[in-house]
Write an enzyme that holds these catalytic residues in place. Structure first.
Site, short mmCIF file in Angstrom:
data_model
loop_
_atom_site.label_atom_id
_atom_site.label_comp_id
_atom_site.label_asym_id
_atom_site.label_seq_id
_atom_site.Cartn_x
_atom_site.Cartn_y
_atom_site.Cartn_z
N CYS A 184 0.81 -1.23 0.00
CA CYS A 184 0.00 0.00 0.00
C CYS A 184 0.84 1.28 0.00
CB CYS A 184 -0.94 0.02 1.20
SG CYS A 184 -1.72 -1.56 1.56
N HIS A 320 -2.61 7.84 6.30
CA HIS A 320 -2.94 6.59 5.62
C HIS A 320 -4.42 6.31 5.84
CE1 HIS A 320 -1.95 2.81 3.72
NE2 HIS A 320 -2.51 2.14 4.71
N HIS A 360 -9.61 2.68 -0.71
CA HIS A 360 -8.19 2.36 -0.59
C HIS A 360 -7.69 1.82 -1.94
CE1 HIS A 360 -4.40 1.09 0.69
NE2 HIS A 360 -4.68 0.37 1.75
#
Length: 546
Positions: A184, A320, A360
Protein backbone atom coordinates in the site's frame (compact mmCIF):
# COMPACT_ATOMS: atom_id res chain seq x y z
CA UNK A 1 2.69 33.34 4.93
CA UNK A 2 3.87 32.54 1.40
CA UNK A 3 7.48 31.61 0.70
CA UNK A 4 9.76 33.29 -1.81
CA UNK A 5 12.16 31.65 -4.24
CA UNK A 6 15.09 33.00 -2.18
CA UNK A 7 14.07 30.69 0.69
CA UNK A 8 14.62 27.49 -1.27
CA UNK A 9 17.08 24.83 -0.20
CA UNK A 10 19.33 22.92 -2.60
CA UNK A 11 17.51 19.73 -1.53
CA UNK A 12 14.02 21.03 -2.36
CA UNK A 13 12.12 19.12 -5.04
CA UNK A 14 9.29 20.72 -7.03
CA UNK A 15 6.11 18.92 -8.04
CA UNK A 16 5.56 20.41 -11.50
CA UNK A 17 3.06 17.98 -13.05
CA UNK A 18 0.07 15.95 -11.87
CA UNK A 19 -2.23 13.39 -13.46
CA UNK A 20 -4.83 11.07 -12.00
CA UNK A 21 -7.54 8.64 -13.07
CA UNK A 22 -9.47 7.92 -9.90
CA UNK A 23 -12.92 6.76 -8.78
CA UNK A 24 -15.40 9.44 -9.82
CA UNK A 25 -12.70 11.57 -11.48
CA UNK A 26 -11.15 11.26 -14.93
CA UNK A 27 -8.56 13.94 -14.21
CA UNK A 28 -6.95 16.18 -11.62
CA UNK A 29 -9.49 19.02 -11.95
CA UNK A 30 -12.46 16.67 -11.42
CA UNK A 31 -10.61 15.07 -8.49
CA UNK A 32 -10.10 18.43 -6.79
CA UNK A 33 -13.71 19.44 -7.41
CA UNK A 34 -14.92 16.21 -5.79
CA UNK A 35 -12.60 16.70 -2.81
CA UNK A 36 -13.73 20.29 -2.24
CA UNK A 37 -17.39 19.32 -2.39
CA UNK A 38 -16.90 16.36 -0.07
CA UNK A 39 -18.15 13.86 -2.67
CA UNK A 40 -17.80 10.19 -1.83
CA UNK A 41 -16.96 8.18 -4.95
CA UNK A 42 -17.51 4.79 -3.34
CA UNK A 43 -20.56 3.34 -5.11
CA UNK A 44 -23.35 1.26 -3.63
CA UNK A 45 -24.94 -1.09 -6.15
CA UNK A 46 -28.51 -2.23 -6.64
CA UNK A 47 -29.25 -5.96 -7.03
CA UNK A 48 -29.71 -5.75 -10.80
CA UNK A 49 -26.44 -3.84 -11.25
CA UNK A 50 -24.53 -6.57 -9.44
CA UNK A 51 -26.21 -9.27 -11.54
CA UNK A 52 -25.35 -7.37 -14.74
CA UNK A 53 -21.74 -7.17 -13.56
CA UNK A 54 -21.65 -10.96 -13.25
CA UNK A 55 -21.89 -11.32 -9.49
CA UNK A 56 -23.10 -14.71 -8.24
CA UNK A 57 -26.73 -14.41 -7.00
CA UNK A 58 -26.06 -16.61 -3.98
CA UNK A 59 -23.36 -14.19 -2.78
CA UNK A 60 -25.61 -11.14 -3.09
CA UNK A 61 -28.19 -12.74 -0.82
CA UNK A 62 -25.72 -13.37 1.99
CA UNK A 63 -26.13 -11.10 5.04
CA UNK A 64 -22.39 -10.40 5.10
CA UNK A 65 -22.29 -9.28 1.46
CA UNK A 66 -21.54 -5.55 1.07
CA UNK A 67 -22.64 -4.16 -2.35
CA UNK A 68 -20.00 -1.42 -2.50
CA UNK A 69 -16.89 -0.69 -4.55
CA UNK A 70 -14.76 2.22 -5.78
CA UNK A 71 -14.40 1.42 -9.49
CA UNK A 72 -12.45 3.25 -12.17
CA UNK A 73 -14.73 4.28 -15.03
CA UNK A 74 -13.59 3.58 -18.59
CA UNK A 75 -10.53 1.68 -17.42
CA UNK A 76 -10.87 -0.60 -20.44
CA UNK A 77 -10.63 2.20 -23.04
CA UNK A 78 -7.19 2.87 -24.51
CA UNK A 79 -5.79 4.66 -27.57
CA UNK A 80 -3.28 2.03 -28.63
CA UNK A 81 -2.23 3.90 -31.78
CA UNK A 82 -1.22 6.97 -29.78
CA UNK A 83 1.37 4.89 -27.93
CA UNK A 84 2.51 3.06 -31.05
CA UNK A 85 0.91 -0.23 -30.05
CA UNK A 86 -1.05 -2.64 -32.23
CA UNK A 87 -4.62 -3.58 -31.23
CA UNK A 88 -3.40 -7.06 -30.29
CA UNK A 89 -0.58 -5.70 -28.09
CA UNK A 90 -3.07 -3.42 -26.33
CA UNK A 91 -5.55 -6.25 -25.78
CA UNK A 92 -2.83 -8.39 -24.21
CA UNK A 93 -1.52 -5.58 -22.00
CA UNK A 94 -2.75 -5.38 -18.40
CA UNK A 95 -5.13 -2.40 -17.98
CA UNK A 96 -2.90 -1.28 -15.11
CA UNK A 97 -0.02 -0.81 -17.55
CA UNK A 98 -2.29 0.98 -20.02
CA UNK A 99 -3.59 3.34 -17.36
CA UNK A 100 -0.11 4.16 -16.13
CA UNK A 101 1.05 4.95 -19.66
CA UNK A 102 -1.82 7.42 -19.90
CA UNK A 103 -1.27 9.17 -16.56
CA UNK A 104 2.49 9.33 -17.15
CA UNK A 105 1.94 11.13 -20.47
CA UNK A 106 -0.74 13.39 -19.01
CA UNK A 107 1.53 14.33 -16.09
CA UNK A 108 4.35 15.26 -18.50
CA UNK A 109 1.95 17.41 -20.54
CA UNK A 110 0.61 18.97 -17.34
CA UNK A 111 4.20 19.83 -16.46
CA UNK A 112 4.85 21.26 -19.92
CA UNK A 113 7.86 18.99 -20.38
CA UNK A 114 7.27 16.38 -23.10
CA UNK A 115 10.25 14.03 -23.40
CA UNK A 116 10.95 15.09 -26.99
CA UNK A 117 11.59 18.67 -25.83
CA UNK A 118 13.32 17.92 -22.53
CA UNK A 119 17.09 17.84 -22.22
CA UNK A 120 18.65 15.53 -19.65
CA UNK A 121 17.57 12.06 -18.51
CA UNK A 122 14.04 11.44 -17.21
CA UNK A 123 13.52 8.72 -14.61
CA UNK A 124 10.48 6.58 -13.82
CA UNK A 125 9.68 5.13 -10.38
CA UNK A 126 6.38 3.29 -10.11
CA UNK A 127 4.52 0.17 -9.04
CA UNK A 128 1.26 -1.61 -9.74
CA UNK A 129 -1.19 -3.98 -8.10
CA UNK A 130 -1.73 -7.69 -8.52
CA UNK A 131 -1.87 -8.92 -12.12
CA UNK A 132 -5.46 -10.17 -12.04
CA UNK A 133 -5.93 -9.47 -15.75
CA UNK A 134 -2.99 -11.68 -16.68
CA UNK A 135 -4.11 -14.62 -14.59
CA UNK A 136 -7.86 -14.48 -15.21
CA UNK A 137 -8.08 -13.05 -18.75
CA UNK A 138 -4.84 -13.99 -20.49
CA UNK A 139 -3.74 -17.29 -18.99
CA UNK A 140 -7.28 -18.67 -19.21
CA UNK A 141 -7.23 -18.12 -23.00
CA UNK A 142 -5.48 -21.31 -24.08
CA UNK A 143 -5.47 -20.41 -27.79
CA UNK A 144 -3.77 -17.08 -27.04
CA UNK A 145 -1.19 -18.72 -24.79
CA UNK A 146 -0.37 -21.32 -27.44
CA UNK A 147 -0.25 -18.72 -30.23
CA UNK A 148 1.85 -16.02 -28.53
CA UNK A 149 3.72 -17.95 -25.86
CA UNK A 150 4.02 -17.27 -22.15
CA UNK A 151 7.33 -15.40 -22.46
CA UNK A 152 5.92 -12.71 -24.75
CA UNK A 153 2.61 -12.53 -22.89
CA UNK A 154 4.45 -11.81 -19.66
CA UNK A 155 6.99 -9.40 -21.13
CA UNK A 156 4.71 -7.36 -23.41
CA UNK A 157 2.89 -5.62 -20.60
CA UNK A 158 1.56 -7.87 -17.86
CA UNK A 159 4.24 -8.55 -15.28
CA UNK A 160 4.91 -5.95 -12.57
CA UNK A 161 8.57 -5.92 -13.61
CA UNK A 162 7.78 -4.07 -16.82
CA UNK A 163 5.54 -1.20 -15.69
CA UNK A 164 8.23 1.51 -15.45
CA UNK A 165 10.44 0.26 -18.28
CA UNK A 166 7.50 0.20 -20.71
CA UNK A 167 6.95 3.92 -20.05
CA UNK A 168 10.66 4.68 -20.52
CA UNK A 169 10.78 2.73 -23.78
CA UNK A 170 7.66 4.19 -25.40
CA UNK A 171 8.52 7.79 -24.40
CA UNK A 172 12.24 7.33 -25.17
CA UNK A 173 13.38 8.35 -21.67
CA UNK A 174 16.89 7.36 -20.60
CA UNK A 175 16.92 7.99 -16.85
CA UNK A 176 16.61 5.25 -14.21
CA UNK A 177 13.51 3.11 -14.73
CA UNK A 178 12.70 1.31 -11.50
CA UNK A 179 9.70 -0.72 -10.39
CA UNK A 180 8.83 -0.28 -6.72
CA UNK A 181 6.67 -2.77 -4.79
CA UNK A 182 5.93 -2.18 -1.09
CA UNK A 183 2.18 -2.96 -1.05
CA UNK A 184 0.00 0.00 0.00
CA UNK A 185 2.94 2.41 0.41
CA UNK A 186 4.33 1.68 -3.08
CA UNK A 187 3.65 4.99 -4.84
CA UNK A 188 4.84 7.18 -1.95
CA UNK A 189 7.98 5.06 -1.62
CA UNK A 190 8.41 5.52 -5.40
CA UNK A 191 8.20 9.28 -4.83
CA UNK A 192 10.91 9.05 -2.16
CA UNK A 193 13.25 7.20 -4.51
CA UNK A 194 12.50 9.62 -7.35
CA UNK A 195 13.49 12.58 -5.16
CA UNK A 196 16.71 10.81 -4.17
CA UNK A 197 17.53 10.18 -7.83
CA UNK A 198 17.10 13.89 -8.57
CA UNK A 199 19.28 14.90 -5.62
CA UNK A 200 21.94 12.39 -6.70
CA UNK A 201 21.86 13.74 -10.29
CA UNK A 202 20.79 10.34 -11.62
CA UNK A 203 18.18 12.22 -13.65
CA UNK A 204 16.99 15.79 -14.26
CA UNK A 205 13.28 15.01 -14.11
CA UNK A 206 11.34 12.04 -12.76
CA UNK A 207 7.88 10.51 -12.93
CA UNK A 208 6.64 8.81 -9.76
CA UNK A 209 3.36 7.05 -9.12
CA UNK A 210 1.37 3.88 -9.11
CA UNK A 211 -1.73 2.08 -10.35
CA UNK A 212 -4.13 -0.56 -9.11
CA UNK A 213 -7.18 -1.90 -10.91
CA UNK A 214 -9.39 -4.30 -8.99
CA UNK A 215 -10.91 -6.94 -11.25
CA UNK A 216 -13.71 -7.67 -11.80
CA UNK A 217 -15.19 -4.18 -11.47
CA UNK A 218 -18.62 -3.18 -10.14
CA UNK A 219 -18.96 -5.96 -7.57
CA UNK A 220 -19.15 -5.97 -3.81
CA UNK A 221 -17.35 -8.10 -1.23
CA UNK A 222 -17.89 -10.30 1.81
CA UNK A 223 -17.34 -8.61 5.17
CA UNK A 224 -15.30 -10.48 7.76
CA UNK A 225 -15.01 -9.13 11.29
CA UNK A 226 -11.51 -8.03 12.22
CA UNK A 227 -10.32 -7.61 8.62
CA UNK A 228 -9.72 -4.37 6.74
CA UNK A 229 -12.99 -4.19 4.75
CA UNK A 230 -15.86 -2.05 6.02
CA UNK A 231 -19.21 -3.61 7.00
CA UNK A 232 -21.27 -0.68 5.63
CA UNK A 233 -19.32 0.18 2.45
CA UNK A 234 -17.98 3.48 3.83
CA UNK A 235 -14.61 4.45 5.30
CA UNK A 236 -15.05 6.22 8.66
CA UNK A 237 -11.45 7.28 9.30
CA UNK A 238 -10.75 8.31 12.94
CA UNK A 239 -14.45 7.89 13.76
CA UNK A 240 -16.18 5.86 16.49
CA UNK A 241 -17.80 3.76 13.73
CA UNK A 242 -14.47 2.91 12.10
CA UNK A 243 -14.38 -0.74 11.09
CA UNK A 244 -12.53 -0.69 7.77
CA UNK A 245 -12.32 0.67 4.25
CA UNK A 246 -13.38 -0.22 0.70
CA UNK A 247 -10.82 -1.18 -1.94
CA UNK A 248 -10.83 0.75 -5.19
CA UNK A 249 -9.07 1.28 -8.50
CA UNK A 250 -7.05 4.19 -9.79
CA UNK A 251 -3.82 5.53 -11.23
CA UNK A 252 -1.76 8.60 -10.50
CA UNK A 253 1.58 10.15 -11.38
CA UNK A 254 3.57 13.25 -10.44
CA UNK A 255 6.43 14.90 -12.31
CA UNK A 256 9.34 16.05 -10.16
CA UNK A 257 12.26 18.41 -10.77
CA UNK A 258 14.86 20.04 -8.60
CA UNK A 259 13.24 23.25 -7.33
CA UNK A 260 16.13 25.40 -8.53
CA UNK A 261 15.66 24.05 -12.08
CA UNK A 262 11.88 24.52 -11.94
CA UNK A 263 12.14 28.12 -10.74
CA UNK A 264 14.82 28.92 -13.34
CA UNK A 265 12.60 27.60 -16.16
CA UNK A 266 9.41 29.26 -14.91
CA UNK A 267 7.62 25.95 -14.27
CA UNK A 268 4.12 25.76 -12.82
CA UNK A 269 4.81 24.42 -9.30
CA UNK A 270 2.05 22.81 -7.24
CA UNK A 271 4.05 22.10 -4.10
CA UNK A 272 7.58 21.51 -2.88
CA UNK A 273 8.89 18.30 -1.33
CA UNK A 274 11.10 19.43 1.55
CA UNK A 275 12.13 15.91 2.49
CA UNK A 276 11.03 12.31 2.83
CA UNK A 277 11.90 9.11 4.66
CA UNK A 278 11.13 5.40 4.49
CA UNK A 279 11.79 2.47 6.82
CA UNK A 280 10.36 -0.86 7.94
CA UNK A 281 8.76 -1.87 11.22
CA UNK A 282 10.89 -4.98 11.53
CA UNK A 283 9.63 -7.61 13.98
CA UNK A 284 8.68 -5.26 16.82
CA UNK A 285 4.91 -5.57 16.33
CA UNK A 286 2.04 -7.99 16.90
CA UNK A 287 2.45 -9.73 13.53
CA UNK A 288 3.53 -9.39 9.92
CA UNK A 289 0.23 -7.75 8.89
CA UNK A 290 0.06 -5.43 11.93
CA UNK A 291 1.22 -1.77 11.96
CA UNK A 292 3.77 -0.45 14.45
CA UNK A 293 3.74 2.79 16.43
CA UNK A 294 7.52 3.03 16.76
CA UNK A 295 8.26 2.21 13.12
CA UNK A 296 5.86 4.84 11.81
CA UNK A 297 7.03 7.42 14.34
CA UNK A 298 10.66 6.92 13.34
CA UNK A 299 9.88 7.40 9.63
CA UNK A 300 7.87 10.57 10.33
CA UNK A 301 10.56 12.05 12.62
CA UNK A 302 13.25 11.20 10.05
CA UNK A 303 11.26 13.00 7.32
CA UNK A 304 11.03 16.08 9.55
CA UNK A 305 14.80 15.93 10.13
CA UNK A 306 15.59 15.51 6.44
CA UNK A 307 13.25 18.42 5.63
CA UNK A 308 14.89 20.73 8.15
CA UNK A 309 11.49 21.57 9.65
CA UNK A 310 9.97 21.19 13.09
CA UNK A 311 6.59 19.58 13.63
CA UNK A 312 5.08 22.78 15.05
CA UNK A 313 5.26 24.32 11.55
CA UNK A 314 3.14 21.59 9.94
CA UNK A 315 -0.54 22.52 9.54
CA UNK A 316 -1.96 19.31 8.06
CA UNK A 317 -1.22 15.61 7.69
CA UNK A 318 -2.82 13.47 5.00
CA UNK A 319 -2.95 10.16 6.85
CA UNK A 320 -2.94 6.59 5.62
CA UNK A 321 -6.31 6.52 7.41
CA UNK A 322 -7.86 3.18 6.49
CA UNK A 323 -10.66 3.63 9.02
CA UNK A 324 -9.89 0.47 10.97
CA UNK A 325 -10.64 0.49 14.67
CA UNK A 326 -7.04 -0.34 15.65
CA UNK A 327 -5.09 1.01 12.67
CA UNK A 328 -6.23 4.64 13.05
CA UNK A 329 -5.31 4.88 16.77
CA UNK A 330 -1.88 3.38 16.04
CA UNK A 331 -1.28 5.90 13.23
CA UNK A 332 -2.33 8.89 15.36
CA UNK A 333 -0.22 7.58 18.26
CA UNK A 334 2.79 7.33 15.91
CA UNK A 335 2.20 10.84 14.56
CA UNK A 336 1.87 12.17 18.11
CA UNK A 337 5.11 10.46 19.18
CA UNK A 338 6.98 11.96 16.22
CA UNK A 339 5.45 15.43 16.54
CA UNK A 340 6.18 15.67 20.25
CA UNK A 341 9.90 15.54 19.50
CA UNK A 342 9.75 19.13 18.17
CA UNK A 343 6.27 20.44 19.14
CA UNK A 344 4.43 20.80 22.44
CA UNK A 345 1.11 22.35 21.37
CA UNK A 346 -2.23 20.53 21.23
CA UNK A 347 -4.79 20.58 18.43
CA UNK A 348 -2.87 22.80 16.01
CA UNK A 349 -2.53 20.29 13.17
CA UNK A 350 -5.45 18.95 11.16
CA UNK A 351 -5.61 15.44 9.73
CA UNK A 352 -7.68 13.70 7.07
CA UNK A 353 -7.81 10.68 4.78
CA UNK A 354 -8.73 10.59 1.09
CA UNK A 355 -9.78 6.95 1.53
CA UNK A 356 -13.06 8.34 2.85
CA UNK A 357 -13.63 9.79 -0.65
CA UNK A 358 -12.25 7.19 -3.05
CA UNK A 359 -11.55 4.08 -0.99
CA UNK A 360 -8.19 2.36 -0.59
CA UNK A 361 -6.31 2.22 -3.91
CA UNK A 362 -3.60 -0.17 -2.70
CA UNK A 363 -0.38 0.61 -4.63
CA UNK A 364 -1.86 3.90 -5.92
CA UNK A 365 -3.00 5.07 -2.47
CA UNK A 366 0.12 7.08 -1.68
CA UNK A 367 0.17 9.07 -4.91
CA UNK A 368 -3.57 9.82 -4.58
CA UNK A 369 -2.83 11.28 -1.14
CA UNK A 370 0.19 13.18 -2.45
CA UNK A 371 -1.82 14.72 -5.30
CA UNK A 372 -4.65 15.67 -2.93
CA UNK A 373 -2.26 17.43 -0.56
CA UNK A 374 -0.37 19.17 -3.37
CA UNK A 375 -3.66 20.52 -4.73
CA UNK A 376 -4.66 21.61 -1.23
CA UNK A 377 -1.45 23.61 -0.87
CA UNK A 378 -1.88 25.06 -4.36
CA UNK A 379 -5.50 26.13 -3.78
CA UNK A 380 -4.89 27.02 -0.11
CA UNK A 381 -7.84 24.93 1.06
CA UNK A 382 -8.13 21.69 3.02
CA UNK A 383 -10.95 19.39 1.82
CA UNK A 384 -13.15 17.58 4.34
CA UNK A 385 -12.34 14.09 5.56
CA UNK A 386 -15.67 12.29 5.17
CA UNK A 387 -17.59 9.90 7.39
CA UNK A 388 -16.53 11.59 10.62
CA UNK A 389 -19.11 11.99 13.38
CA UNK A 390 -17.23 11.77 16.68
CA UNK A 391 -13.77 10.46 17.52
CA UNK A 392 -12.73 6.87 17.84
CA UNK A 393 -12.58 6.43 21.65
CA UNK A 394 -9.20 4.73 21.29
CA UNK A 395 -7.67 7.96 19.90
CA UNK A 396 -6.54 10.51 22.47
CA UNK A 397 -7.13 13.66 20.43
CA UNK A 398 -7.33 15.85 23.54
CA UNK A 399 -3.66 15.28 24.33
CA UNK A 400 -2.40 15.18 20.75
CA UNK A 401 -1.45 17.87 18.23
CA UNK A 402 -4.28 16.73 15.96
CA UNK A 403 -7.92 17.27 15.11
CA UNK A 404 -9.91 15.86 12.21
CA UNK A 405 -10.60 18.29 9.37
CA UNK A 406 -14.22 17.29 8.65
CA UNK A 407 -15.29 20.45 6.76
CA UNK A 408 -13.82 22.39 3.84
CA UNK A 409 -11.40 24.87 5.41
CA UNK A 410 -9.35 27.75 4.12
CA UNK A 411 -5.71 26.89 4.75
CA UNK A 412 -4.50 29.43 7.30
CA UNK A 413 -0.82 28.97 8.05
CA UNK A 414 -0.15 28.03 11.67
CA UNK A 415 3.46 29.17 11.68
CA UNK A 416 5.50 30.20 8.65
CA UNK A 417 4.74 28.90 5.14
CA UNK A 418 1.98 26.33 4.67
CA UNK A 419 3.32 22.84 5.28
CA UNK A 420 1.88 19.34 5.28
CA UNK A 421 2.85 15.74 5.79
CA UNK A 422 1.73 12.75 3.72
CA UNK A 423 1.80 9.38 5.46
CA UNK A 424 1.61 5.98 3.77
CA UNK A 425 1.98 2.50 5.25
CA UNK A 426 2.44 -0.85 3.54
CA UNK A 427 1.37 -4.29 4.67
CA UNK A 428 4.65 -5.88 5.65
CA UNK A 429 5.85 -2.76 7.43
CA UNK A 430 7.36 -0.39 4.84
CA UNK A 431 6.45 3.13 5.99
CA UNK A 432 6.84 6.32 3.97
CA UNK A 433 6.42 9.95 4.95
CA UNK A 434 6.82 13.08 2.81
CA UNK A 435 6.91 16.69 4.00
CA UNK A 436 5.41 19.23 1.58
CA UNK A 437 5.54 23.01 1.52
CA UNK A 438 3.64 25.53 -0.56
CA UNK A 439 5.30 26.64 -3.78
CA UNK A 440 7.33 29.85 -3.84
CA UNK A 441 5.64 32.91 -5.23
CA UNK A 442 5.99 32.98 -8.98
CA UNK A 443 7.06 36.13 -10.76
CA UNK A 444 4.47 37.48 -13.17
CA UNK A 445 5.14 36.88 -16.85
CA UNK A 446 6.46 39.83 -18.82
CA UNK A 447 3.79 41.37 -21.06
CA UNK A 448 3.91 40.24 -24.66
CA UNK A 449 5.06 42.67 -27.36
CA UNK A 450 2.33 41.35 -29.66
CA UNK A 451 -1.36 42.31 -29.46
CA UNK A 452 -2.30 38.85 -30.78
CA UNK A 453 -1.05 35.33 -30.15
CA UNK A 454 -0.61 32.25 -32.32
CA UNK A 455 -2.05 29.09 -30.72
CA UNK A 456 -0.63 25.80 -32.01
CA UNK A 457 -2.37 22.46 -31.63
CA UNK A 458 -1.33 19.02 -32.80
CA UNK A 459 -2.52 15.42 -32.53
CA UNK A 460 -2.11 12.00 -34.09
CA UNK A 461 -5.57 11.96 -35.73
CA UNK A 462 -8.22 14.39 -36.93
CA UNK A 463 -10.64 13.28 -34.20
CA UNK A 464 -7.99 13.87 -31.54
CA UNK A 465 -7.15 17.26 -33.05
CA UNK A 466 -10.82 18.27 -32.93
CA UNK A 467 -10.97 17.08 -29.32
CA UNK A 468 -7.89 19.12 -28.40
CA UNK A 469 -9.44 22.19 -30.02
CA UNK A 470 -12.67 21.74 -28.04
CA UNK A 471 -10.73 21.21 -24.80
CA UNK A 472 -8.65 24.33 -25.36
CA UNK A 473 -11.75 26.38 -26.14
CA UNK A 474 -13.40 25.19 -22.93
CA UNK A 475 -10.24 25.99 -20.95
CA UNK A 476 -9.99 29.51 -22.37
CA UNK A 477 -13.64 30.23 -21.59
CA UNK A 478 -13.43 28.96 -18.01
CA UNK A 479 -10.14 30.83 -17.50
CA UNK A 480 -10.73 34.21 -19.18
CA UNK A 481 -7.98 35.86 -17.12
CA UNK A 482 -5.21 33.48 -18.19
CA UNK A 483 -2.45 35.28 -20.09
CA UNK A 484 -2.81 34.30 -23.75
CA UNK A 485 0.92 34.67 -24.25
CA UNK A 486 1.56 32.06 -21.55
CA UNK A 487 -0.98 29.72 -23.15
CA UNK A 488 0.63 30.18 -26.56
CA UNK A 489 4.10 29.53 -25.13
CA UNK A 490 3.02 26.32 -23.40
CA UNK A 491 1.29 25.03 -26.54
CA UNK A 492 4.43 25.65 -28.59
CA UNK A 493 7.21 24.68 -26.17
CA UNK A 494 5.41 22.40 -23.70
CA UNK A 495 3.76 20.01 -26.14
CA UNK A 496 5.07 17.34 -28.47
CA UNK A 497 4.43 18.23 -32.13
CA UNK A 498 2.36 15.51 -33.78
CA UNK A 499 1.66 15.31 -37.50
CA UNK A 500 -1.91 16.69 -37.50
CA UNK A 501 -1.66 20.45 -36.89
CA UNK A 502 -3.99 23.40 -36.34
CA UNK A 503 -3.12 27.09 -35.98
CA UNK A 504 -5.32 29.90 -34.67
CA UNK A 505 -4.42 33.57 -34.31
CA UNK A 506 -6.44 35.64 -31.82
CA UNK A 507 -6.21 38.69 -29.56
CA UNK A 508 -8.34 37.51 -26.61
CA UNK A 509 -9.23 34.25 -24.90
CA UNK A 510 -12.85 34.57 -25.94
CA UNK A 511 -11.95 35.24 -29.57
CA UNK A 512 -9.68 32.19 -29.61
CA UNK A 513 -12.34 29.99 -28.02
CA UNK A 514 -15.01 31.15 -30.45
CA UNK A 515 -12.74 30.63 -33.46
CA UNK A 516 -11.77 27.13 -32.33
CA UNK A 517 -15.41 26.12 -31.86
CA UNK A 518 -16.63 27.66 -35.12
CA UNK A 519 -13.95 25.87 -37.12
CA UNK A 520 -14.12 28.43 -39.97
CA UNK A 521 -11.34 27.41 -42.42
CA UNK A 522 -10.84 31.07 -43.31
CA UNK A 523 -9.69 31.71 -39.72
CA UNK A 524 -8.10 28.35 -38.87
CA UNK A 525 -5.21 26.70 -40.69
CA UNK A 526 -5.32 22.89 -40.41
CA UNK A 527 -2.72 20.77 -42.14
CA UNK A 528 -0.66 17.59 -41.93
CA UNK A 529 3.07 17.95 -41.42
CA UNK A 530 5.47 15.80 -43.38
CA UNK A 531 7.63 13.53 -41.27
CA UNK A 532 10.78 14.13 -43.30
CA UNK A 533 10.31 17.07 -45.67
CA UNK A 534 12.80 17.27 -48.54
CA UNK A 535 15.09 20.26 -48.71
CA UNK A 536 15.28 22.16 -52.03
CA UNK A 537 17.92 24.79 -52.74
CA UNK A 538 16.73 27.42 -55.22
CA UNK A 539 19.14 29.85 -56.91
CA UNK A 540 17.45 32.88 -58.46
CA UNK A 541 19.13 34.62 -61.32
CA UNK A 542 19.25 34.93 -65.05
CA UNK A 543 21.19 31.75 -65.72
CA UNK A 544 24.67 33.25 -65.49
CA UNK A 545 25.65 30.40 -63.16
CA UNK A 546 25.50 28.08 -66.16
Amino acid sequence: MSRSASDMSETDIAIVGLAAHLPGADGVEAYWDNLRQGIESIRHYAHHELINAGEAPHLIERPDYVPAAAPLDNFETFDADFFGLSPKEAAIMDPQHRQFLEVAWEALENAGHPPSKTTGPIGVYAGCGMGSYFYFNICSNRDLVDDVGMFLLRHTGNDKDFLATRVSHIFDMTGPSVNVQTACSTSLVATHYATQALLNDDCDMAIAGGVTIELPQHRGYLYKEGEVLSPDGHCHAFDHRAQGTVFGSGAGAVVLRRLSDAVRDGDHIYAVIKGSAINNDGAAKAGYLAPSVDGQAEAIAEAHLMSGVTADTIDYVECHGTGTYLGDPIEVAALTQAFEETADEAGFCRIGSVKTNIGHLDTAAGVASLIKTSLSLYHKQIPPSLGYEKPNPAIDFENSPFRVNDTLSDWISHKGPRRAGVNSLGVGGTNAHVVLEEAPERAASEPSDWPFQMLLLSARSKAALDGNAANLAAYLRTNPDKDMADVAWTLKEGRHAFERRRVVVAETNEEAAETLLEGDPRKIFTHTALDRPDTVFMFPGGGAQY
